[in-house]
Design a protein around this motif. Sequence first.
Motif, PDB file in Angstrom:
ATOM      1  N   ARG A   8      -7.844  -1.980   9.648  1.00 46.24           N
ATOM      2  CA  ARG A   8      -9.244  -1.658   9.981  1.00 46.24           C
ATOM      3  C   ARG A   8      -9.922  -0.855   8.868  1.00 46.24           C
ATOM      4  O   ARG A   8     -11.148  -0.762   8.841  1.00 46.24           O
ATOM      5  N   ASN A   9      -9.147  -0.265   7.993  1.00 45.86           N
ATOM      6  CA  ASN A   9      -9.647   0.555   6.881  1.00 45.86           C
ATOM      7  C   ASN A   9      -9.074   0.017   5.575  1.00 45.86           C
ATOM      8  O   ASN A   9      -8.220   0.661   4.945  1.00 45.86           O
ATOM      9  N   PRO A  10      -9.543  -1.156   5.127  1.00 46.06           N
ATOM     10  CA  PRO A  10      -8.903  -1.844   3.999  1.00 46.06           C
ATOM     11  C   PRO A  10      -9.039  -1.142   2.647  1.00 46.06           C
ATOM     12  O   PRO A  10      -8.304  -1.485   1.719  1.00 46.06           O
ATOM     13  N   ASN A  11      -9.909  -0.174   2.522  1.00 44.00           N
ATOM     14  CA  ASN A  11     -10.070   0.530   1.243  1.00 44.00           C
ATOM     15  C   ASN A  11      -9.241   1.804   1.148  1.00 44.00           C
ATOM     16  O   ASN A  11      -9.225   2.458   0.107  1.00 44.00           O
ATOM     17  N   VAL A  12      -8.565   2.159   2.225  1.00 42.91           N
ATOM     18  CA  VAL A  12      -7.791   3.396   2.257  1.00 42.91           C
ATOM     19  C   VAL A  12      -6.432   3.183   1.599  1.00 42.91           C
ATOM     20  O   VAL A  12      -5.776   2.163   1.814  1.00 42.91           O
ATOM     21  N   ARG A  13      -6.029   4.173   0.809  1.00 41.50           N
ATOM     22  CA  ARG A  13      -4.698   4.208   0.219  1.00 41.50           C
ATOM     23  C   ARG A  13      -3.922   5.350   0.870  1.00 41.50           C
ATOM     24  O   ARG A  13      -4.509   6.336   1.305  1.00 41.50           O
ATOM     25  N   VAL A  14      -2.605   5.201   0.932  1.00 45.22           N
ATOM     26  CA  VAL A  14      -1.765   6.223   1.550  1.00 45.22           C
ATOM     27  C   VAL A  14      -0.572   6.541   0.660  1.00 45.22           C
ATOM     28  O   VAL A  14      -0.205   5.752  -0.215  1.00 45.22           O
ATOM     29  N   THR A  15       0.007   7.691   0.911  1.00 45.16           N
ATOM     30  CA  THR A  15       1.283   8.067   0.314  1.00 45.16           C
ATOM     31  C   THR A  15       2.290   8.191   1.435  1.00 45.16           C
ATOM     32  O   THR A  15       2.011   8.812   2.460  1.00 45.16           O
ATOM     33  N   LEU A  16       3.441   7.591   1.242  1.00 48.88           N
ATOM     34  CA  LEU A  16       4.548   7.763   2.175  1.00 48.88           C
ATOM     35  C   LEU A  16       5.484   8.798   1.581  1.00 48.88           C
ATOM     36  O   LEU A  16       6.027   8.600   0.489  1.00 48.88           O
ATOM     37  N   GLU A  17       5.623   9.915   2.281  1.00 50.12           N
ATOM     38  CA  GLU A  17       6.480  11.016   1.834  1.00 50.12           C
ATOM     39  C   GLU A  17       7.833  10.903   2.517  1.00 50.12           C
ATOM     40  O   GLU A  17       7.904  10.899   3.743  1.00 50.12           O
ATOM     41  N   GLY A  18       8.893  10.812   1.727  1.00 47.58           N
ATOM     42  CA  GLY A  18      10.244  10.768   2.277  1.00 47.58           C
ATOM     43  C   GLY A  18      10.863  12.151   2.276  1.00 47.58           C
ATOM     44  O   GLY A  18      10.714  12.896   1.309  1.00 47.58           O
ATOM     45  N   SER A  24       5.496  -5.844   5.225  1.00 45.21           N
ATOM     46  CA  SER A  24       5.858  -7.023   6.026  1.00 45.21           C
ATOM     47  C   SER A  24       4.830  -7.306   7.117  1.00 45.21           C
ATOM     48  O   SER A  24       4.748  -8.426   7.613  1.00 45.21           O
ATOM     49  N   LEU A  25       4.035  -6.295   7.452  1.00 41.97           N
ATOM     50  CA  LEU A  25       2.978  -6.450   8.461  1.00 41.97           C
ATOM     51  C   LEU A  25       1.636  -6.820   7.822  1.00 41.97           C
ATOM     52  O   LEU A  25       0.615  -6.858   8.496  1.00 41.97           O
ATOM     53  N   GLY A  26       1.628  -7.056   6.510  1.00 39.49           N
ATOM     54  CA  GLY A  26       0.431  -7.520   5.837  1.00 39.49           C
ATOM     55  C   GLY A  26      -0.346  -6.468   5.068  1.00 39.49           C
ATOM     56  O   GLY A  26      -1.424  -6.753   4.552  1.00 39.49           O
ATOM     57  N   ILE A  27       0.180  -5.258   4.964  1.00 40.33           N
ATOM     58  CA  ILE A  27      -0.503  -4.217   4.192  1.00 40.33           C
ATOM     59  C   ILE A  27      -0.130  -4.399   2.722  1.00 40.33           C
ATOM     60  O   ILE A  27       1.053  -4.489   2.374  1.00 40.33           O
ATOM     61  N   ASP A  28      -1.131  -4.449   1.866  1.00 43.77           N
ATOM     62  CA  ASP A  28      -0.916  -4.625   0.432  1.00 43.77           C
ATOM     63  C   ASP A  28      -0.096  -3.454  -0.106  1.00 43.77           C
ATOM     64  O   ASP A  28      -0.530  -2.294  -0.010  1.00 43.77           O
ATOM     65  N   PRO A  29       1.086  -3.712  -0.670  1.00 46.85           N
ATOM     66  CA  PRO A  29       1.934  -2.619  -1.170  1.00 46.85           C
ATOM     67  C   PRO A  29       1.273  -1.769  -2.252  1.00 46.85           C
ATOM     68  O   PRO A  29       1.650  -0.612  -2.437  1.00 46.85           O
ATOM     69  N   SER A  30       0.269  -2.317  -2.946  1.00 49.64           N
ATOM     70  CA  SER A  30      -0.399  -1.523  -3.985  1.00 49.64           C
ATOM     71  C   SER A  30      -1.236  -0.400  -3.382  1.00 49.64           C
ATOM     72  O   SER A  30      -1.645   0.508  -4.100  1.00 49.64           O
ATOM     73  N   ARG A  31      -1.474  -0.444  -2.075  1.00 50.08           N
ATOM     74  CA  ARG A  31      -2.215   0.621  -1.389  1.00 50.08           C
ATOM     75  C   ARG A  31      -1.308   1.768  -0.971  1.00 50.08           C
ATOM     76  O   ARG A  31      -1.777   2.782  -0.451  1.00 50.08           O
ATOM     77  N   ILE A  32      -0.001   1.608  -1.191  1.00 54.19           N
ATOM     78  CA  ILE A  32       0.975   2.580  -0.689  1.00 54.19           C
ATOM     79  C   ILE A  32       1.764   3.176  -1.844  1.00 54.19           C
ATOM     80  O   ILE A  32       2.466   2.467  -2.559  1.00 54.19           O
ATOM     81  N   ALA A  34       9.783  10.230   7.420  1.00 54.10           N
ATOM     82  CA  ALA A  34       8.830   9.703   6.440  1.00 54.10           C
ATOM     83  C   ALA A  34       7.452   9.947   7.037  1.00 54.10           C
ATOM     84  O   ALA A  34       7.215   9.636   8.212  1.00 54.10           O
ATOM     85  N   VAL A  35       6.551  10.525   6.250  1.00 50.33           N
ATOM     86  CA  VAL A  35       5.224  10.905   6.718  1.00 50.33           C
ATOM     87  C   VAL A  35       4.184  10.116   5.933  1.00 50.33           C
ATOM     88  O   VAL A  35       4.235  10.051   4.710  1.00 50.33           O
ATOM     89  N   THR A  36       3.217   9.535   6.652  1.00 48.89           N
ATOM     90  CA  THR A  36       2.139   8.799   6.023  1.00 48.89           C
ATOM     91  C   THR A  36       0.928   9.724   5.873  1.00 48.89           C
ATOM     92  O   THR A  36       0.473  10.310   6.843  1.00 48.89           O
ATOM     93  N   VAL A  37       0.433   9.827   4.631  1.00 46.08           N
ATOM     94  CA  VAL A  37      -0.692  10.718   4.330  1.00 46.08           C
ATOM     95  C   VAL A  37      -1.793   9.899   3.662  1.00 46.08           C
ATOM     96  O   VAL A  37      -1.542   9.208   2.680  1.00 46.08           O
ATOM     97  N   VAL A  38      -2.993   9.980   4.216  1.00 46.26           N
ATOM     98  CA  VAL A  38      -4.151   9.301   3.632  1.00 46.26           C
ATOM     99  C   VAL A  38      -4.543  10.021   2.344  1.00 46.26           C
ATOM    100  O   VAL A  38      -4.719  11.247   2.344  1.00 46.26           O
ATOM    101  N   ILE A  39      -4.655   9.282   1.248  1.00 42.99           N
ATOM    102  CA  ILE A  39      -5.011   9.919  -0.034  1.00 42.99           C
ATOM    103  C   ILE A  39      -6.381   9.522  -0.536  1.00 42.99           C
ATOM    104  O   ILE A  39      -6.854  10.074  -1.512  1.00 42.99           O
ATOM    105  N   GLY A  40      -7.035   8.592   0.096  1.00 37.61           N
ATOM    106  CA  GLY A  40      -8.388   8.274  -0.336  1.00 37.61           C
ATOM    107  C   GLY A  40      -8.720   6.799  -0.229  1.00 37.61           C
ATOM    108  O   GLY A  40      -7.927   5.988   0.194  1.00 37.61           O
ATOM    109  N   GLN A  41      -9.938   6.526  -0.650  1.00 39.86           N
ATOM    110  CA  GLN A  41     -10.428   5.151  -0.577  1.00 39.86           C
ATOM    111  C   GLN A  41     -10.658   4.616  -1.961  1.00 39.86           C
ATOM    112  O   GLN A  41     -10.750   5.290  -2.913  1.00 39.86           O
TER     113      GLN A  41
END
Length: 170
Positions: A91-101, A129-137, A163-170
């Motif tokens: 729903r937010n295709p311009n958002v990028r995230v960081t996955l913190e391990g 695998s659910l269709g999220i572009d890996p370059s956004r992560i 593992a924590v998902t953090v929004v880093i921007g658009q």
Amino acid sequence: MTIRKTTAMIAAITMLAVGACSKKAPETLPPAPAGTDAGSDSGIGNAVIPGSQQDFIANVSSDRIYFDFDQYNVDAEDQATLRSQAEWLQRNPNVRVTLEGHADERGTRDYNLALGERRANAAKNYLASLGIDPSRIQVISYGKERPAELGSNEAAWAKNRRAVTVVIGQ
């Protein structure tokens, strides 16, 4: 003057000088950075900005998944959480995230950094695998350096293996 008195005077002067240099809280705080809610009524009240970390937290089942000891597999409960996150990301295709391990305190620093990275990559791969572009992560591992819970017991360790998902921007 004796050496003992001279030493005592130097110590007293040093303590006074250090005490005089201590910082005091400012009477007024600086303004909040642009784009943040400083708590004042700006016409939008406490509205959550779409695509923000607050929006993410409000609309997904959780921003984190948990792992068993020395594991990095994504189990059924984690999959449900990540599906919720993937729906929000779609729903937010311009958002990028960081996955913190993260890892618990057991193990060496290097081992836990590697384990944290495997955990973050496992979450990233499932989101992909659910269709999220890996370059956004982006993926980062903090190993055992940023515990969510202090303590040396299973309850604390279980909260730190995540593992924590953090929004880093658009």
